[in-house]
Write an enzyme that holds these catalytic residues in place. Structure first.
Site, PDB file in Angstrom:
ATOM      1  CG  ASN A  26      -2.097  -1.040   0.899  1.00 30.97           C
ATOM      2  OD1 ASN A  26      -2.235  -1.523  -0.233  1.00 30.97           O
ATOM      3  ND2 ASN A  26      -2.847  -1.386   1.913  1.00 30.97           N
ATOM      4  NE  ARG A  95     -10.627   2.441  -3.125  1.00 23.55           N
ATOM      5  CZ  ARG A  95     -11.791   3.051  -3.147  1.00 23.55           C
ATOM      6  NH1 ARG A  95     -12.771   2.580  -3.886  1.00 23.55           N
ATOM      7  NH2 ARG A  95     -11.986   4.136  -2.451  1.00 23.55           N
ATOM      8  CG  ASP A 119      -9.223  -6.354  -1.570  1.00 20.80           C
ATOM      9  OD1 ASP A 119      -8.809  -7.235  -2.323  1.00 20.80           O
ATOM     10  OD2 ASP A 119      -8.508  -5.540  -0.981  1.00 20.80           O
ATOM     11  CG  ASP A 308      -5.597  -3.750   5.372  1.00 19.34           C
ATOM     12  OD1 ASP A 308      -6.795  -3.843   5.054  1.00 19.34           O
ATOM     13  OD2 ASP A 308      -4.802  -2.971   4.816  1.00 19.34           O
ATOM     14  CB  VAL A 330     -12.007   0.840   8.443  1.00 24.59           C
ATOM     15  CG1 VAL A 330     -11.495   1.530   7.175  1.00 24.59           C
ATOM     16  CG2 VAL A 330     -11.241   1.358   9.661  1.00 24.59           C
TER      17      VAL A 330
HETATM   18  N1  EPU Z   1     -14.588   6.240   1.946  1.00 23.51           N
HETATM   19  C1  EPU Z   1     -15.673   6.963   1.524  1.00 23.51           C
HETATM   20  N2  EPU Z   1     -15.490   7.907   0.544  1.00 23.51           N
HETATM   21  C2  EPU Z   1     -14.267   8.140  -0.016  1.00 23.51           C
HETATM   22  C3  EPU Z   1     -13.147   7.385   0.423  1.00 23.51           C
HETATM   23  C4  EPU Z   1     -13.333   6.437   1.420  1.00 23.51           C
HETATM   24  O1  EPU Z   1     -16.786   6.784   2.011  1.00 23.51           O
HETATM   25  O2  EPU Z   1     -14.176   9.004  -0.884  1.00 23.51           O
HETATM   26  C5  EPU Z   1     -14.763   5.211   3.001  1.00 23.51           C
HETATM   27  C6  EPU Z   1     -14.576   3.823   2.461  1.00 23.51           C
HETATM   28  O3  EPU Z   1     -15.750   3.320   1.868  1.00 23.51           O
HETATM   29  C7  EPU Z   1     -14.156   3.045   3.694  1.00 23.51           C
HETATM   30  C8  EPU Z   1     -13.409   4.086   4.502  1.00 23.51           C
HETATM   31  O4  EPU Z   1     -13.776   5.360   3.981  1.00 23.51           O
HETATM   32  O5  EPU Z   1     -15.275   2.651   4.412  1.00 23.51           O
HETATM   33  C9  EPU Z   1     -11.893   3.944   4.472  1.00 23.51           C
HETATM   34  O6  EPU Z   1     -11.402   4.013   3.176  1.00 23.51           O
HETATM   35  P1  EPU Z   1      -9.938   4.549   2.827  1.00 23.51           P
HETATM   36  O7  EPU Z   1     -10.093   5.531   1.730  1.00 23.51           O
HETATM   37  O8  EPU Z   1      -9.227   4.962   4.076  1.00 23.51           O
HETATM   38  O9  EPU Z   1      -9.239   3.229   2.309  1.00 23.51           O
HETATM   39  P2  EPU Z   1      -8.583   2.969   0.899  1.00 23.51           P
HETATM   40  O10 EPU Z   1      -7.648   4.071   0.580  1.00 23.51           O
HETATM   41  O11 EPU Z   1      -9.626   2.604  -0.073  1.00 23.51           O
HETATM   42  C10 EPU Z   1      -6.500   1.725   1.878  1.00 23.51           C
HETATM   43  C11 EPU Z   1      -5.837   0.398   1.659  1.00 23.51           C
HETATM   44  C12 EPU Z   1      -6.659  -0.701   2.289  1.00 23.51           C
HETATM   45  C13 EPU Z   1      -6.799  -0.406   3.773  1.00 23.51           C
HETATM   46  C14 EPU Z   1      -7.422   0.981   3.981  1.00 23.51           C
HETATM   47  C15 EPU Z   1      -7.511   1.390   5.436  1.00 23.51           C
HETATM   48  C16 EPU Z   1      -4.774   0.681  -0.452  1.00 23.51           C
HETATM   49  C17 EPU Z   1      -4.728   0.351  -1.887  1.00 23.51           C
HETATM   50  N3  EPU Z   1      -5.746   0.149   0.230  1.00 23.51           N
HETATM   51  O12 EPU Z   1      -7.756   1.663   1.229  1.00 23.51           O
HETATM   52  O13 EPU Z   1      -5.911  -1.896   2.124  1.00 23.51           O
HETATM   53  O14 EPU Z   1      -7.621  -1.381   4.364  1.00 23.51           O
HETATM   54  O15 EPU Z   1      -6.626   1.971   3.278  1.00 23.51           O
HETATM   55  O16 EPU Z   1      -6.260   1.355   6.031  1.00 23.51           O
HETATM   56  O17 EPU Z   1      -3.937   1.396   0.072  1.00 23.51           O
HETATM   57  C18 EPU Z   1      -5.542  -4.173   1.646  1.00 23.51           C
HETATM   58  O18 EPU Z   1      -4.357  -3.895   1.492  1.00 23.51           O
HETATM   59  O19 EPU Z   1      -5.923  -5.370   1.698  1.00 23.51           O
HETATM   60  C19 EPU Z   1      -6.513  -3.091   1.791  1.00 23.51           C
HETATM   61  C20 EPU Z   1      -7.813  -3.276   1.639  1.00 23.51           C
END
Ligand code: EPU
Length: 419
Positions: A26, A95, A119, A308, A330
């Site tokens: 990530n 993603r 995912d 995670d 989350v």
């Molecule tokens: N959310 C919204 N609107 C947005 C953005 C996010 O509602 O515009 C919500 C999401 O639906 C979720 C929450 O906010 O419920 C958290 O989302 P976030 O944006 O923080 O996560 P992400 O950037 O999509 C990354 C990692 C994930 C990890 C999360 C939290 C990457 C590619 N993915 O996701 O990693 O779980 O941060 O730490 O960096 C994994 O590696 O298996 C994985 C899923």
């Protein structure tokens, strides 16, 4: 990457030995996307050998970059004017593809990025990303399955207050704001170590960023960034996975290259489960001689307990002594994997975002299926403490985040094959 690949696990062996942690998925994917911000050749080292790096390399190649991967290094030569469209066939697989949005709008003045896949852990909005770019002066909307954003006259700094400290939204806003005119402040910003790594990468390209790792990030835009060379931080989720594996199997694993300060809460939780956690010269060591005690956990954005590692903590509690409550704050559907864990005999009931777990002395092997990267890893850990044989289908999910997982498990004494 055939979807019928599976892991076959014979439970019962404690994991003992040493592993070395590779670069964080990530982080590296975001570094690769942010390389678009400067014309010329950026080199990233400590790159993990995982499928998602190949997908990001394909995406950047399609945007006109020349991407060369050799061992644990990737070099990305970015043209003067990269393309601006990230197609559905690649974006749907991962993603992190959405991370090209901020750099493209800032650099090219326009971006069309297919709505990402990734995912099966619940709906993952993009509203914070879009609102953030709009606050910087871009026009953005969703059309025919694509996020379309335009800023033909460049971006302008703004104050952006996130409703939730979204990792991806903070990253996209930060990678856009580095080339905006004036100052941008992101309040309620994400604080994850991966995001700090991205910020430090941008600083090494010439960006002006203050407050990384705190809830308020201040970015003063610059006219131009230059290519850089940067080493990816070690993967804290893989580190955590090995730490839980050591505790669950009553083993002893020395994890080289691990950064204990990125995992304070998970390591404290493991200690309260009965594990002996020590820091070593270049990492950590986790040992366990007794059945784990059940531990209550609630996931939260960093520095809270990482979502995670939720499957790992539920897997540990499934064989722990006592009852536990695990709360997911989350993602909305991370508990989908509980149905699979129940096939192994885990006693879990889910109510909304809470899982109530009654530990049993031993699980019993069965065929199960991984729905996402971390669920796959959690199921493999559960299979390691199950009586007899288990198969974990849809192994490709695990390949997206864990380099050579089967080989590493074998080297620690696990009876695991990949077929
Ligand atoms: N959310 C919204 N609107 C947005 C953005 C996010 O509602 O515009 C919500 C999401 O639906 C979720 C929450 O906010 O419920 C958290 O989302 P976030 O944006 O923080 O996560 P992400 O950037 O999509 C990354 C990692 C994930 C990890 C999360 C939290 C990457 C590619 N993915 O996701 O990693 O779980 O941060 O730490 O960096 C994994 O590696 O298996 C994985 C899923």
């Amino acid at each position: 990457m055939a979807s019928h690949d599976r892991f076959r696990v014979f439970g019962g062996s404690p994991l003992r030995g040493e592993v070395t942690i590779s670069g964080a998925k990530n982080s590296v994917l975001k570094l690769m996307a942010a390389s678009l911000l400067a014309t010329g050749k950026t080199t990233i080292t400590n790159v993990p050998d995982i499928a998602d790096v190949d997908i990001m390399a394909d995406l950047l190649t399609r945007l006109g970059c020349t991407v060369i991967r050799s061992q644990s290094q990737v070099s990305i030569d970015v043209p003067q004017t990269p393309g601006h469209r990230a197609d559905y066939d690649l974006v749907r697989k991962m993603r992190a593809s959405i991370n090209v949005l901020g750099p493209l709008v800032a650099r090219v003045g326009e971006a069309e990025v297919a709505l990402p896949g990734g995912d099966a852990i619940g709906s993952r909005g993009l509203d914070f990303h879009i609102k953030g770019l709009e606050a910087l002066g871009a026009k953005a909307h969703i059309e025919h399955g694509y996020v379309v954003a335009e800023a033909p006259h460049g971006l302008t700094g703004a104050v952006i207050d996130l409703d939730f400290p979204s990792v991806g939204a903070t990253e996209n806003i930060m990678t856009a704001a580095v080339l905006a005119k004036g100052v941008t402040t992101i309040d309620n910003a994400a604080r994850e170590p991966d995001l700090v790594d991205l910020g430090e990468f941008l600083i090494s390209m010439g960006a002006n960023i203050q407050g990384l790792g705190s809830p308020t990030i201040t970015i003063t835009g610059v006219n131009e960034l230059k290519p850089t060379t940067h080493a990816t931080i070690p993967d804290r989720i893989i580190t955590g996975t090995w730490a839980f594996a050591a505790a669950m199997t009553r083993g002893d694993i020395t994890i080289h290259g691990a950064r204990a300060e990125h995992l304070e809460l998970p390591l404290e939780k493991l200690a309260s489960a009965g594990a002996i956690v020590t820091t070593t010269a270049d990492g950590i060591r986790v040992r366990m001689d007794v059945r784990p005690q059940a531990i209550d956990v609630a996931t939260l954005p960093y520095p809270g307990f990482p979502t995670d590692l939720l499957p790992m903590v539920i897997a540990l509690n499934s064989i722990a002594d006592g009852h536990s409550l695990v709360t997911e704050n989350v993602f909305e559907s991370r508990f989908m994997f509980v149905n699979e864990l129940s096939r192994l005999g885990a006693q879990i009931s889910v109510d909304g975002h809470h899982a109530s777990i009654e530990g049993v002395p031993e699980l019993s092997g069965a065929p199960v299926e991984a729905h996402d990267i971390r669920a796959g890893a959690g199921l493999i850990l559960a299979a390691l403490v199950s009586d007899g044989e288990s198969t974990i289908d849809q192994a490709f999910h695990v390949d997206r985040g864990y380099p050579n997982f089967a080989e590493q498990l074998q080297s620690l004494g696990a009876k695991v094959t990949r077929e």
